[in-house]
Design a protein around this motif. Structure first.
Motif, PDB file in Angstrom:
ATOM      1  N   ILE A   1       0.835  -1.197   0.000  1.00  0.00           N
ATOM      2  CA  ILE A   1       0.000   0.000   0.000  1.00  0.00           C
ATOM      3  C   ILE A   1       0.878   1.258   0.000  1.00  0.00           C
ATOM      4  N   ALA A   2       1.923   1.252   0.838  1.00  0.00           N
ATOM      5  CA  ALA A   2       2.830   2.403   0.894  1.00  0.00           C
ATOM      6  C   ALA A   2       3.506   2.606  -0.455  1.00  0.00           C
ATOM      7  N   GLY A   3       3.934   1.508  -1.079  1.00  0.00           N
ATOM      8  CA  GLY A   3       4.582   1.589  -2.391  1.00  0.00           C
ATOM      9  C   GLY A   3       3.627   2.120  -3.452  1.00  0.00           C
ATOM     10  N   ASP A   4       2.397   1.586  -3.449  1.00  0.00           N
ATOM     11  CA  ASP A   4       1.378   2.041  -4.399  1.00  0.00           C
ATOM     12  C   ASP A   4       1.079   3.528  -4.211  1.00  0.00           C
ATOM     13  N   TYR A   5       1.076   3.956  -2.936  1.00  0.00           N
ATOM     14  CA  TYR A   5       0.773   5.367  -2.656  1.00  0.00           C
ATOM     15  C   TYR A   5       1.835   6.271  -3.287  1.00  0.00           C
ATOM     16  N   ILE A   6       3.093   5.885  -3.116  1.00  0.00           N
ATOM     17  CA  ILE A   6       4.166   6.700  -3.680  1.00  0.00           C
ATOM     18  C   ILE A   6       4.089   6.732  -5.215  1.00  0.00           C
ATOM     19  N   VAL A   7       3.705   5.606  -5.820  1.00  0.00           N
ATOM     20  CA  VAL A   7       3.504   5.583  -7.272  1.00  0.00           C
ATOM     21  C   VAL A   7       2.437   6.613  -7.673  1.00  0.00           C
ATOM     22  N   GLU A   8       1.351   6.687  -6.876  1.00  0.00           N
ATOM     23  CA  GLU A   8       0.285   7.663  -7.153  1.00  0.00           C
ATOM     24  C   GLU A   8       0.787   9.103  -7.013  1.00  0.00           C
ATOM     25  N   VAL A   9       1.603   9.345  -5.981  1.00  0.00           N
ATOM     26  CA  VAL A   9       2.174  10.693  -5.782  1.00  0.00           C
ATOM     27  C   VAL A   9       3.026  11.066  -6.991  1.00  0.00           C
ATOM     28  N   LYS A  10       3.883  10.132  -7.413  1.00  0.00           N
ATOM     29  CA  LYS A  10       4.787  10.401  -8.551  1.00  0.00           C
ATOM     30  C   LYS A  10       3.983  10.638  -9.831  1.00  0.00           C
ATOM     31  N   LYS A  11       2.897   9.840 -10.022  1.00  0.00           N
ATOM     32  CA  LYS A  11       2.038  10.020 -11.200  1.00  0.00           C
ATOM     33  C   LYS A  11       1.423  11.414 -11.215  1.00  0.00           C
ATOM     34  N   LEU A  12       0.942  11.824 -10.045  1.00  0.00           N
ATOM     35  CA  LEU A  12       0.323  13.149  -9.926  1.00  0.00           C
ATOM     36  C   LEU A  12       1.339  14.242 -10.244  1.00  0.00           C
ATOM     37  N   MET A  13       2.555  14.076  -9.729  1.00  0.00           N
ATOM     38  CA  MET A  13       3.578  15.103  -9.924  1.00  0.00           C
ATOM     39  C   MET A  13       4.040  15.158 -11.373  1.00  0.00           C
ATOM     40  N   ALA A  14       3.996  14.007 -12.054  1.00  0.00           N
ATOM     41  CA  ALA A  14       4.441  13.936 -13.453  1.00  0.00           C
ATOM     42  C   ALA A  14       3.494  14.702 -14.381  1.00  0.00           C
ATOM     43  N   LYS A  15       2.305  15.042 -13.876  1.00  0.00           N
ATOM     44  CA  LYS A  15       1.343  15.779 -14.710  1.00  0.00           C
ATOM     45  C   LYS A  15       1.729  17.249 -14.879  1.00  0.00           C
ATOM     46  N   ASN A  16       2.757  17.692 -14.151  1.00  0.00           N
ATOM     47  CA  ASN A  16       3.205  19.085 -14.216  1.00  0.00           C
ATOM     48  C   ASN A  16       2.074  20.093 -14.042  1.00  0.00           C
ATOM     49  N   LEU A  17       1.269  19.863 -13.016  1.00  0.00           N
ATOM     50  CA  LEU A  17       0.166  20.779 -12.706  1.00  0.00           C
ATOM     51  C   LEU A  17       0.707  22.050 -12.053  1.00  0.00           C
ATOM     52  N   SER A  18      -0.116  23.096 -12.036  1.00  0.00           N
ATOM     53  CA  SER A  18       0.226  24.290 -11.263  1.00  0.00           C
ATOM     54  C   SER A  18       0.276  23.879  -9.790  1.00  0.00           C
ATOM     55  N   LEU A  19       0.938  24.675  -8.956  1.00  0.00           N
ATOM     56  CA  LEU A  19       1.013  24.348  -7.527  1.00  0.00           C
ATOM     57  C   LEU A  19      -0.380  24.206  -6.917  1.00  0.00           C
ATOM     58  N   ASN A  20      -1.288  25.123  -7.297  1.00  0.00           N
ATOM     59  CA  ASN A  20      -2.667  25.043  -6.789  1.00  0.00           C
ATOM     60  C   ASN A  20      -3.300  23.692  -7.120  1.00  0.00           C
TER      61      ASN A  20
ATOM     62  N   LEU B   1      -1.743  20.940  -8.070  1.00  0.00           N
ATOM     63  CA  LEU B   1      -0.986  19.823  -7.501  1.00  0.00           C
ATOM     64  C   LEU B   1      -1.469  19.517  -6.088  1.00  0.00           C
ATOM     65  N   PHE B   2      -1.614  20.558  -5.256  1.00  0.00           N
ATOM     66  CA  PHE B   2      -1.964  20.318  -3.854  1.00  0.00           C
ATOM     67  C   PHE B   2      -3.444  19.963  -3.672  1.00  0.00           C
ATOM     68  N   THR B   3      -4.328  20.582  -4.467  1.00  0.00           N
ATOM     69  CA  THR B   3      -5.730  20.167  -4.356  1.00  0.00           C
ATOM     70  C   THR B   3      -5.893  18.768  -4.955  1.00  0.00           C
ATOM     71  N   GLY B   4      -5.090  18.472  -6.005  1.00  0.00           N
ATOM     72  CA  GLY B   4      -5.111  17.126  -6.592  1.00  0.00           C
ATOM     73  C   GLY B   4      -4.625  16.082  -5.601  1.00  0.00           C
ATOM     74  N   LEU B   5      -3.686  16.480  -4.748  1.00  0.00           N
ATOM     75  CA  LEU B   5      -3.173  15.568  -3.717  1.00  0.00           C
ATOM     76  C   LEU B   5      -4.287  15.192  -2.734  1.00  0.00           C
ATOM     77  N   VAL B   6      -5.108  16.170  -2.364  1.00  0.00           N
ATOM     78  CA  VAL B   6      -6.247  15.898  -1.466  1.00  0.00           C
ATOM     79  C   VAL B   6      -7.192  14.890  -2.132  1.00  0.00           C
ATOM     80  N   ASP B   7      -7.511  15.128  -3.415  1.00  0.00           N
ATOM     81  CA  ASP B   7      -8.414  14.224  -4.139  1.00  0.00           C
ATOM     82  C   ASP B   7      -7.818  12.823  -4.283  1.00  0.00           C
ATOM     83  N   MET B   8      -6.529  12.767  -4.639  1.00  0.00           N
ATOM     84  CA  MET B   8      -5.880  11.463  -4.817  1.00  0.00           C
ATOM     85  C   MET B   8      -5.885  10.673  -3.513  1.00  0.00           C
TER      86      MET B   8
END
Lengths: 216, 216
Positions: free
Chosen positions: B77-96, B98-105
């Motif tokens: 689960i911890a490994g999968d979570y980090i994969v999700e974080v990296k996927k989200l960050m790879a989208k090159n979203l704006s900071l706003n 990125l962080f609201t997307g983190l809440v949703d993810m």
């Protein structure tokens, strides 16, 4: 548990002269001392009267029963808190100093009533009475309105963005409260170091909310 | 309670080929289903093997005991979570975003393991084992480092101020966590509306921390 005063809030102060108001304040102070040490259930009006070397009848001229005395104690604390908020705001501090000052003021203010609140909580009184809840909500609302007014004047001066002042103040106070709640969850009886860490976090969080990280 | 695996973490995957890795993943998925429904104490290796129509011996080739299986579940689960974080960050979203997307993810990710975590908590497993704690800390650290790297690159580009990126990321994540803790305190079993209110607060808080209120 339910806890209802038979008198309407504030009614009893109406007919008091200065001497009566001083006596009433002395009774409230004595009640706070007793309640902080022994809690609500184990405190009697007779003991509070004895502490002040007055008769129980004299005390009951001001407070007919324990319920109305406890309600008045919490009303006094809420009233004193708002006085502290107003005093802080009258200093015309920068927003940064106003909000970090608020954390410090709350620390010293509620530190004084630490044992009282623990006793009230142990006795099941924190959210028991609608009067007590109403008193707390009134104080919170007065604080929110005062802070939102300040933000509105900053908007007029162009020093802050055109934000919704009410929801912004609410969010900042909610954030401070969230850190306090989360401390109760992780360490119910915090050490002085842990408390200091809480205040630092609360301050850093509101400072970040005021100043942000973007250069714009 | 104490809960110790006899094997060192990760050791068992070393000698697996692709087929073995697939089998191991199937075992972990079956274990998550069982553990989510019945908790740790009431789940046996035999039942998990039965679910997969394999022998207990075949299962024990991968996991010698329940302790190492539970540890591996949490590592997965911890490994999968980090994969999700990296996927989200790879989208090159704006900071706003990125962080609201983190809440949703986080919402959708941890929603999947909601029952598992409730069972683990009921069974007293959340902070019991130093291995489990280490796994959680590793995932949290990987997330913090990834977010701090992003802030560093924003500083280089001049889009954000010269802040201490590590403490700022920590404060933003702590704020999100504080709201989550405070919800556990005020409503231990939140409704969908209350959860939505939590996510909104988390998002609004990080947005305010990114953008601030001052015009500068």
């Amino acid at each position: 548990m339910t806890f209802k005063s038979k008198k309407s809030v504030g009614q009893k102060v109406k007919k008091l002269n200065v001497k009566g108001a001083v006596k009433q304040e002395q009774i409230l102070e004595a009640a706070i001392r007793r309640l902080s040490h022994f809690g609500v259930h184990k405190t009697t009006l007779t003991e509070i009267a004895d502490d002040l070397s007055i008769s129980k009848q004299a005390l009951m001229y001001y407070y007919h029963d324990k319920a109305s005395l406890v309600t008045s104690v919490l009303e006094k604390i809420a009233g004193d808190y708002i006085v502290e908020v107003k005093k802080l705001m009258a200093k015309n501090l920068s927003l940064n100093h106003l909000f970090t000052g608020l954390v410090d003021m709350r620390h010293s203010f509620f530190g004084r009533y630490h044992m009282l609140f623990i006793q009230m909580k142990t006795d099941g009184f924190t959210r028991s009475s609608s009067e007590i809840e109403a008193t707390r909500k009134q104080a919170e609302q007065a604080e929110r309105i005062a802070l939102a007014e300040r933000l509105k004047s900053e908007i007029t001066q162009g020093t802050i963005r055109e934000i919704d002042t009410d929801t912004t103040v609410q969010l900042m106070l909610d954030t401070m409260a969230a850190f306090a709640y989360s401390m109760q969850f992780t360490c119910p009886i915090p050490t002085e170091d842990q408390l200091q860490q809480l205040f630092d976090r609360q301050k850093n969080a509101v400072l970040l909310m005021i100043n942000g990280i973007t250069t714009k």
